[in-house]
Design an enzyme around this catalytic site. Structure first.
Site, PDB file in Angstrom:
ATOM      1  CE  LYS A   1      -3.642   1.978   3.077  1.00  0.00           C
ATOM      2  NZ  LYS A   1      -3.886   2.159   4.082  1.00  0.00           N
TER       3      LYS A   1
ATOM      4  CD  GLU B   1       9.207  -5.840   7.389  1.00  0.00           C
ATOM      5  OE1 GLU B   1       9.267  -5.054   6.225  1.00  0.00           O
ATOM      6  OE2 GLU B   1       9.520  -6.056   7.837  1.00  0.00           O
TER       7      GLU B   1
ATOM      8  N   GLY C   1      -4.631  -1.819   5.416  1.00  0.00           N
ATOM      9  CA  GLY C   1      -4.255  -2.933   4.414  1.00  0.00           C
ATOM     10  C   GLY C   1      -4.679  -4.008   4.886  1.00  0.00           C
ATOM     11  NE  ARG C   2      -6.279  -3.663  12.023  1.00  0.00           N
ATOM     12  CZ  ARG C   2      -5.449  -3.200  11.061  1.00  0.00           C
ATOM     13  NH1 ARG C   2      -4.594  -2.506  10.437  1.00  0.00           N
ATOM     14  NH2 ARG C   2      -5.607  -1.552  11.682  1.00  0.00           N
TER      15      ARG C   2
ATOM     16  CD  GLU D   1      -1.452  -4.649  11.984  1.00  0.00           C
ATOM     17  OE1 GLU D   1      -0.563  -5.115  12.028  1.00  0.00           O
ATOM     18  OE2 GLU D   1      -1.793  -4.052  10.552  1.00  0.00           O
TER      19      GLU D   1
ATOM     20  CG  HIS E   1      -4.763 -35.871  16.936  1.00  0.00           C
ATOM     21  ND1 HIS E   1      -4.762 -36.885  17.574  1.00  0.00           N
ATOM     22  CD2 HIS E   1      -5.612 -35.459  15.907  1.00  0.00           C
ATOM     23  CE1 HIS E   1      -6.027 -38.240  17.353  1.00  0.00           C
ATOM     24  NE2 HIS E   1      -5.891 -37.010  16.510  1.00  0.00           N
TER      25      HIS E   1
ATOM     26  CE  LYS F   1       6.211  -0.586   9.531  1.00  0.00           C
ATOM     27  NZ  LYS F   1       5.375  -0.271   9.467  1.00  0.00           N
TER      28      LYS F   1
HETATM   29  O1  F6P Z   1       2.255  -3.914   9.734  1.00  0.00           O
HETATM   30  C1  F6P Z   1       1.985  -2.954   9.576  1.00  0.00           C
HETATM   31  C2  F6P Z   1       1.455  -2.601   8.136  1.00  0.00           C
HETATM   32  O2  F6P Z   1       1.235  -1.355   8.432  1.00  0.00           O
HETATM   33  C3  F6P Z   1      -0.202  -3.833   7.873  1.00  0.00           C
HETATM   34  O3  F6P Z   1      -1.024  -2.669   8.468  1.00  0.00           O
HETATM   35  C4  F6P Z   1       0.248  -3.836   6.526  1.00  0.00           C
HETATM   36  O4  F6P Z   1      -1.010  -4.706   6.133  1.00  0.00           O
HETATM   37  C5  F6P Z   1       1.737  -3.949   6.675  1.00  0.00           C
HETATM   38  O5  F6P Z   1       2.722  -3.137   6.793  1.00  0.00           O
HETATM   39  C6  F6P Z   1       2.026  -3.664   4.825  1.00  0.00           C
HETATM   40  O6  F6P Z   1       2.117  -2.496   4.301  1.00  0.00           O
HETATM   41  P1  F6P Z   1       2.413  -2.466   2.832  1.00  0.00           P
HETATM   42  O7  F6P Z   1       1.114  -3.082   2.141  1.00  0.00           O
HETATM   43  O8  F6P Z   1       2.757  -0.768   3.337  1.00  0.00           O
HETATM   44  O9  F6P Z   1       3.609  -2.776   3.010  1.00  0.00           O
END
Ligand code: F6P
Length: 547
Positions: free
Chosen positions: A209, A215, A269-270, A355, A386, A514
């Site tokens: 987003k 990452e 995002g979620r 979250e 199990h 972060k």
């Molecule tokens: O973990 C924090 C967060 O902002 C989430 O809410 C989001 O889904 C994720 O990082 C990834 O963010 P982006 O889509 O901006 O890379």
């Protein structure tokens, strides 16, 4: 309209629930069934292909009535209207929350800053459809003119968990494309995926987003570098697409405008899998199935928006969860899906639930004086039986659980399905009834052991029972029913956030780690190490020995 901001503990209903709790905390669900022959029918919701039985809970008619009053007194109805109307309910980020619009109908009108967002949503859906059809049909080809065989989704959090869970859940509906998900900044993750790829036939979907996430950008860079060992710079356009709100940053990465699938700030995002973030889903199962997922979610949206609270599945599930969290002091909830396809479901829900509602400041800016978000965990049944069911059955903790089952199996193996569903039903029955001393005694007497051995063994074999469960029984796992199920939990999250008077749609809690990681990264790279506590300094020194 701003969200109402009411401390739930100041409502009449909360106070009444507190008094009521003292009366019913020892109540045994088994006795509730004996004293009310209609209980199973009174505490169930039959809706479309969903059958939701919430009768195996530690609630009486009075509890249910008071919980419904609580929903009214925190002004849930008004909050739902604000949620669907594009009001700025994510106040701390100054944004609307409109994942519901993503699965709306083209004729709907949803205004953000006085502009209807539906035409934009449908334009992106059309772009997704065309792109998906081109890739799936093999018309769109890689740099050596071969059709694509593999899709790599590069993202993390909501840009990974949603698509990954849906692709896994809808595996039965998948086409020939093999999908991979790269999320962790751990280089071993991306390298293990690379081992399986052929650059000539792999499509990369970078999902972020913000397009600033460490990452995702690290993994995208690594994959681009790997790709460029085979293809040329100009081939990137054929193999890399991106989903983001941040067009500038995507272009700076080297992706052409035509290969960008936009999304919007009013999609959290979620909650984003319904947007172009679901492109990998669309590629994996075809656009028609992706659209069916959206359709199912839209049906749940309508149910949530229009149904009376007492028959409203997300509302009822949320209220029951508040009852355990805030009155019984239950800390966690389990989600057990009796479907191997749903093996990523609890992991996905962890982000959605924790979250969103892992907050301790209320909507007035004050620290809450009551519990908020629950811990969520789970694994598919029967495997979990199990693994950790011992603790649910005989441990000291109260763990309310949602049991999700599908009446029809997709491959149609009757023998397996009968066994699966008998386990699904039996576990909720066992959790409800337990096994009394008298029953255990009876059983042990039938075995060839001495009276002393029976006496010694007896307490270990008793099951207290009275463990609450909801049974969410669905006709069949389809894109539509999955869409409904996910939307059901999204709305449960919303209702709980309203009751707890917190902002469910920001996530400032992920920022601090972060920030510190970037400081520590500098320390690692430039061999500096200031302003850290002694433990952190030791850890840094330990790591530096291996660099
Ligand atoms: O973990 C924090 C967060 O902002 C989430 O809410 C989001 O889904 C994720 O990082 C990834 O963010 P982006 O889509 O901006 O890379």
């Amino acid at each position: 309209m701003a969200l109402p901001s009411i401390n739930p503990t100041t409502t009449k209903a909360w106070k009444a629930l507190q008094n009521h709790f003292d009366d019913v905390k020892q109540v045994n669900i088994k006795e509730l069934f004996s004293s009310d022959k209609q209980r199973a029918d009174n505490f169930k919701i039959d809706w479309e292909d969903f059958y939701v039985d919430f009768s195996k809970n530690r609630i009486t008619k009075e509890t249910f009535k008071l919980l419904l009053e609580l929903a009214d007194q925190v002004k849930l109805k008004e909050a739902i209207t604000a949620y669907y109307s594009g009001d700025i309910i994510n106040k701390t980020e100054n944004r609307a929350v409109l994942h519901t619009a993503l699965r709306g109908k083209e004729s709907d009108v949803v205004l953000v800053d006085e502009k209807n967002v539906m035409p934009e949503i449908f334009a992106v859906k059309a772009k997704m459809k065309d792109f998906t059809n081109e890739v799936v049909s093999g018309n769109k080809k890689g740099y050596t003119n071969k059709p694509f065989t593999d899709v790599v989704n590069i993202g993390i959090g909501g840009s990974d968990l949603g698509p990954a869970m849906v692709v896994e859940s809808l595996q039965f509906y998948k086409n020939h494309l093999t999908t991979h998900f790269v999320s962790n900044v751990d280089g071993d993750h991306v390298n293990e995926v690379i081992k399986k790829l052929n650059p000539e036939t792999t499509l990369f979907v970078i999902v972020s987003k913000t397009f600033t996430t460490q990452e995702t950008l690290s993994n995208a860079n690594t994959l681009r570098e790997w790709f460029l060992k085979h293809g040329k710079q100009e081939d990137i356009a054929k193999h890399f697409v991106a989903v983001s709100t941040n067009t500038e940053k995507v272009k700076a990465f080297g992706i052409e405008e035509a290969n960008i699938f936009p999304m919007w700030n009013w999609v959290g995002g979620r909650f984003s899998l319904w947007s172009a973030v679901g492109l990998t889903v669309s590629l994996a199962v075809g656009f028609e199935n992706f659209n069916k997922l959206l359709k199912g979610a839209n049906e749940m949206d309508i149910h949530f928006k229009t149904e009376e609270f007492e028959n409203n599945i997300p509302v009822v599930l949320a209220l029951i969860s508040v009852w355990y969290n805030n009155f019984f002091g239950a800390e966690s909830e389990a989600v057990i899906a009796y479907s191997q396809y749903l093996n990523q479901f609890a992991t996905y829900l962890q982000q959605g639930i924790m979250e969103s509602n892992g907050k301790s400041i209320d909507r007035n800016g004050n620290r809450v004086n009551y519990e908020t978000g629950t811990l969520i965990w789970g694994e598919p049944g029967t495997n979990s039986q199990h693994a950790f069911f011992q603790l649910i059955h005989q441990g000291t903790k109260l763990i309310p659980a949602d049991f999700i089952g599908f009446a029809e199996s997709l491959h149609g193996n009757k023998d397996h399905q009968d066994k699966l569903i008998s386990n699904y039903i039996a576990q909720t029955e066992a959790l409800l009834n337990g096994k009394t001393e008298a029953q255990v005694l009876e059983e042990l007497k039938g075995q060839k052991i001495s009276d002393q051995e029976i006496k010694d063994l007896l307490p270990f074999k008793v099951f207290e029972g009275n463990k609450p469960t909801n049974s969410i029984f669905i006709e069949k796992l389809t894109p539509e029913s999955l869409g409904k199920l996910i939307a059901m939990y999204e709305h449960k999250i919303f209702v709980q956030g309203i009751i707890w008077n917190i902002y469910s749609y920001d996530q400032f809690g992920v920022e601090l780690g972060k920030q510190l990681a970037s400081t520590i990264l500098e320390d690692i790279k430039f061999n500096t190490s200031e302003n850290h506590d002694a433990s952190t300094l030791n850890l840094l020194e330990y790591f530096k020995k291996f660099r």
